[in-house]
Design an enzyme around this catalytic site. Structure first.
Site, PDB file in Angstrom:
ATOM      1  N   GLY A 145       0.706  -0.895   0.034  1.00  0.00           N
ATOM      2  CA  GLY A 145      -0.143   0.374  -0.223  1.00  0.00           C
ATOM      3  C   GLY A 145       0.903   1.062   0.173  1.00  0.00           C
ATOM      4  O   GLY A 145       1.778   1.496   0.514  1.00  0.00           O
TER       5      GLY A 145
ATOM      6  N   GLY B 107      -0.925   4.430   0.864  1.00  0.00           N
ATOM      7  CA  GLY B 107      -1.842   5.282   1.341  1.00  0.00           C
ATOM      8  C   GLY B 107      -0.963   6.569   1.986  1.00  0.00           C
ATOM      9  O   GLY B 107       0.231   5.804   2.087  1.00  0.00           O
ATOM     10  N   PHE B 108      -1.534   6.909   2.880  1.00  0.00           N
ATOM     11  CA  PHE B 108      -1.301   7.598   4.240  1.00  0.00           C
ATOM     12  C   PHE B 108      -0.102   6.164   4.932  1.00  0.00           C
ATOM     13  O   PHE B 108       0.714   6.812   5.024  1.00  0.00           O
ATOM     14  CB  PHE B 108      -2.037   8.455   4.632  1.00  0.00           C
ATOM     15  N   GLY B 109      -0.938   5.353   5.390  1.00  0.00           N
ATOM     16  CA  GLY B 109      -0.137   4.403   6.324  1.00  0.00           C
ATOM     17  C   GLY B 109       2.055   4.142   5.560  1.00  0.00           C
ATOM     18  O   GLY B 109       2.073   4.388   5.912  1.00  0.00           O
TER      19      GLY B 109
ATOM     20  N   GLU C 289     -19.832  16.689   2.356  1.00  0.00           N
ATOM     21  CA  GLU C 289     -18.368  16.999   0.983  1.00  0.00           C
ATOM     22  C   GLU C 289     -19.086  16.919  -0.372  1.00  0.00           C
ATOM     23  O   GLU C 289     -19.032  18.391  -1.303  1.00  0.00           O
ATOM     24  CB  GLU C 289     -16.616  16.591   1.355  1.00  0.00           C
TER      25      GLU C 289
END
Lengths: 452, 452
Positions: free
Chosen positions: A36, A38-40, A196
Site C-alpha cells: 500500500g 496510502g498515508f500509512g 463534502e
C-alpha cells in the site's frame, strides 16, 4: 539543495562509524515488504528510507492518491492527476527502496510470502500491511452494482461521468417523471465524505443548470443526503452538526435523517420501513471496511473486517507482521474506542510501525502506538467548513481557510499543489466554468434504468 | 464587453429593418441538424448562430476535441481536459442553437430524419454531416483488437495507460525476451500523427527510464516507426522529410521504411514478405477513413468511405444535405486531387456549408467551395518542427515556435490555452516530471500476450 548534498557527503561516513550496524552488506539486509502507498504505507516508507533494510513496496496503482480531495474529482473541480502523486517519485530517491505495481492476492504467514497477480511471489522478513479500506455494503451484494462509490480515482471519474451525463440524458428525455428521476442525486451516508460531496454537487449543479441547460427545470433538481442517524456529521460536536445541516439546506441539499437504506435497485431506493424514492444517481458513502486483504490472513477479524493488532501494531502470533491505518484494529482512542479510519491515524501508525520494524532488526524494545489527535474537519462548499480541533470548534470563512491551508500542506509534491491551487482559484473566480468532460467509457448512470 | 452589448442593442433593431427575413417567427424557422462538433461542425455552428434557422447540434461526446494535440494526452504531457472544450460552452451563447449529446445510428434521407440512441428521432429541413473520421484498418478486422489507436480522448488515455504500465510490467518480468517485448513500442504509419507520437514517446521514455526504472536496461527500449512508403512524412517536401527522419533517429526512434504490416496478433507483427517483430505496444496510425455514418446514406462512397459532394458541398440528389471535412469527398486540391482529411479543410468547408444553407433558406445562389491552403506542419519533439506553408519550408527552432503559436491560437477557450501553456512550460523546464497516472480500467497493454 546542492549544499544539503555536500553536507550529506560529509555526514554519511561519520554516521556509519557512529551506527555501524546500519550498514549491513546489501545481501544480508532483512527485507521489509510494504503493501500500500496510502498515508500509512508512505509513512512507513519514509521511516525505512536509508536504513539497514531492503524495502519492497507493492501497490496495484502507480500513485499515492490524496483521498481527502477525491470528491472534488467526482464533481469536476480537479483533474485526477492533481490528487495523484507517482509512487516512484517518492521511492526512486532512496537506494534501499523498490516499487512493484502489482495486485496482492494472498499472504502466507507461515512461508513469509506475498502472492501477487503479475510477478513472482515476494518473500519477506517483515511485512507491513497498509492496504487501506473499501466501501462497506454490510453484506448487501447488489448495492455495489447499483450505486456509485468514491474510494479511488477510477470510481470518482465514473461518478463524474454519471453526474454530467444525467443532465445530457435529461435533455433528451420526453417523460416528465423520468426526467425528474434523472435529475435526482442521492448520497447515502452523511459523514464527512457524504457531506463534502453533497456540498460540492450543489455548487456544481446550480450554475450549470442555469447556463448550459436552459430547457431543464431547475426545480426538478434534487440533491438528497440520506443519514441513518439523527444528524449529518454525527462525530462532530452538536453545534457544528447544526451549522453543517443549516448550511447544506441553504445550498439546496435535502437531508433525510433517521433513514436507513435497505435496498437500491435500478434507481429505486427502498428504505427500512418500506418508503421508496427514485434517483438515477445513488452514491454509497455509508461506511467503510478494511481492505479484503485482511481476510487472507486466516485471523479472526474485528469490527469492519479490521485486523486486531497489539499496541506495538504487530500481530501477537506473528510479531514480524505489522498492520497500520484503516486495516488495523486497536483500541485506545478517547479512552477505549478503536482508532478511527482517518488519514492522521494511518500517518502516525505508519511512522510507528517503521520505527518498530527497525527496533526488531536492531533487537531493541518496540514502542506502543500513541495517537496525537489533530482534530477533524469538513468543507461545506464555498467559504465554509466545520473544524473541530484542539478543543476549538470553528465554522464559516475561518474554518474554510484552515481547511484550504491544511489540505494544500498535506498534498504531496509542488506540481500537485500548484495544480490544485490554480484549479481552486479558477473555480472560485468563475463559479466553476471548467471543462466538464464526459468520457465514453461509462455513459450510463450506474444506478439508472430509465428505459425499463 | 459591456460596450459591445450596448452597441448590439442599438444595432439589432436596425439590422431587423435592413434584413426583415432574418427574423422569421421561431416556429416557422427551418431546422438545421448538424452532426458533429469537430472543426467542421463547430464552424457550421458559428456560421448559423443568430441567423433565421433553428439549429440542433448532435455529438456523442459533450465536447469539441482538439485532436492535433491528442498525441500529447497519450504521452502524458497534457491532461485530457486541456484539449476538450465543452460543446455547450459554444452553443449556450446563442438562442437559436440546441445541443443533444447522443449517438446517431441512422439517417433517413427520404423522411428527412436522424435516428439516435437515446432520444426521439430528430427531423430536419437541412442536414450537415460533419462526423469526421475513424481509423482505417483496410478491412482487417483483427487489427483494432490488437493495436491501440489515437482517434479520441478515451483511446489516448488507454494508450497512455498501456505505455506506462508496460514499464511497470517489465520491472516484474523475469524473462529477458519478454521484457524486451514489453519495452518495444511500435507505431505503424509515419504521417504527421505517427511522427509526432514517436517523437513524444521518445521524450517521455528516456527520462523516466533513467529516473524511475533503474533496474531496467535502457538499451532494451525500442521505439519503431513503421512506414509502408519510402520515407516518413511523405506528403512533405523531400528536404523536410530528410530532416524529420534524421531528427527522429537522433532521438532514438528506429524508422522501418517500405514495410507494410500484414497482421498484428498478441504483440506479434507480421510484415508483408513474412518478416516478424515482437512488441507489446502497437499503435495503428496508418490511415483514416470517413466516419461509418457515411455508410448509412445508401450512396456510393468514394475513396476511404468518403461521401462524394458537389462543389457547393451538398449531395446532388439531396441538395438539403451537406457534408463537410473528413467525411466529404471533393476534388480540386492541387488541381484534381481530393481535399485532404485535415483540420483546415474541415474549418473552411464548415464555413462554406453554413453560408450555403443560409443561401438556400434565402433562395439565393449557392457558392462553390474554395480552399485557402495554409500549409502543414509536424513537431519533432523539443525545439524542432517541420513547417511547409505558403511556399516556405522551415524546420528547427523557428518551425517549432510557429507550431506552438499556431496550436495555441487554434485551441478553443482561454482556460484550455492557459492549461496547455502551463503544462508545456512545466514539461519543458522539468523534462517531463509530470504525473504519469495509470488508471485501473486498462492495466493490460492491448497488443500484449506476454504470459501466453
Amino acid at each position: 539543495l546542492l549544499k544539503l548534498d555536500s553536507l550529506k557527503k560529509i555526514w554519511e561516513p561519520v554516521a556509519q562509524t557512529l551506527e555501524p550496524d546500519k550498514k549491513l552488506p546489501v545481501g544480508k539486509r532483512p527485507r521489509v515488504v510494504v503493501i500500500g502507498t496510502g498515508f500509512g504505507g508512505l509513512n512507513v516508507v519514509h521511516g525505512l528510507a536509508e536504513q539497514e533494510v531492503e524495502v519492497i513496496v507493492i501497490d496495484r496503482n502507480n500513485y499515492h492518491g490524496f483521498w481527502p480531495l477525491l470528491y472534488q474529482v467526482a464533481t469536476a473541480e480537479l483533474v485526477p492527476d492533481a490528487i495523484a502523486f507517482p509512487a516512484r517519485e517518492v521511492i526512486h530517491k532512496y537506494k534501499n527502496l523498490k516499487f512493484y505495481m502489482d495486485e496482492v492476492t494472498g499472504i502466507d504467514l507461515e512461508k513469509k510470502q506475498v502472492q501477487v497477480t503479475e510477478g513472482e511471489p515476494v518473500s519477506y522478513d517483515y511485512l507491513i500491511l497498509a492496504a487501506g479500506s473499501a466501501n462497506n455494503y454490510f453484506g448487501n451484494k447488489d448495492l455495489p452494482k447499483h450505486t456509485y462509490s468514491l474510494k479511488d480515482i477510477d470510481q470518482a471519474v465514473e461518478l463524474r461521468q454519471g453526474l454530467l451525463s444525467a443532465f445530457e440524458r435529461a435533455v433528451l428525455e420526453p417523460d416528465e417523471k423520468q426526467r425528474a428521476k434523472l435529475l435526482t442525486f442521492v448520497i447515502v451516508g452523511a459523514g464527512p465524505t457524504g457531506v463534502e460531496l453533497a456540498g460540492a454537487m450543489a455548487e456544481l449543479i446550480r450554475p450549470i443548470i442555469h447556463k448550459d441547460y436552459p430547457t431543464l427545470n431547475e426545480n426538478q433538481v434534487r440533491i438528497v443526503l440520506v443519514e441513518a442517524h439523527s444528524s449529518a456529521l454525527d462525530q462532530f460536536p452538536p453545534k457544528l452538526q447544526q451549522h453543517a445541516q443549516k448550511r447544506l439546506q441553504k445550498m439546496g441539499v435535502e437531508i433525510r435523517q433517521n433513514s436507513k437504506v435497505a435496498k437500491v435497485e435500478n434507481g429505486l431506493i427502498t428504505f427500512d420501513g418500506g418508503a421508496t424514492m427514485e434517483a438515477a444517481t445513488v452514491v454509497w458513502a455509508a461506511g467503510v471496511r478494511a481492505s479484503e486483504l485482511a481476510e487472507n490472513l486466516g485471523i479472526k477479524l474485528a469490527h469492519s473486517g479490521r485486523v486486531p493488532v497489539q499496541p506495538t501494531l504487530n500481530l501477537k502470533e506473528h510479531p514480524e507482521v505489522f498492520v497500520v491505518g484503516d486495516m488495523a484494529y486497536l483500541e485506545g482512542y478517547k479512552g477505549h474506542e478503536a482508532y478511527p479510519m482517518v488519514a492522521q491515524v494511518a500517518i502516525q501508525q505508519g511512522r510507528q510501525a517503521a520505527q518498530n520494524v527497525l527496533a526488531q532488526v536492531r533487537q531493541q524494545p518496540l514502542q506502543p502506538f500513541h495517537y496525537f489527535d489533530k482534530g477533524t474537519m469538513a468543507t461545506l462548499g464555498r467559504n465554509d467548513a466545520v473544524v473541530d480541533a484542539f478543543g476549538v470548534q470553528l465554522n464559516g470563512l475561518i474554518g474554510w481557510f484552515i481547511w484550504l491551508v491544511v489540505h494544500i500542506y498535506f498534498l504531496l509534491g509542488i506540481r500537485n499543489r500548484v495544480l490544485v491551487m490554480l484549479a481552486w482559484a479558477y473555480n472560485y473566480l468563475t463559479y466553476r466554468q471548467g471543462v466538464r468532460l464526459i468520457g465514453r467509457q461509462h455513459p450510463e448512470p450506474r444506478a439508472e434504468a430509465v428505459n425499463q
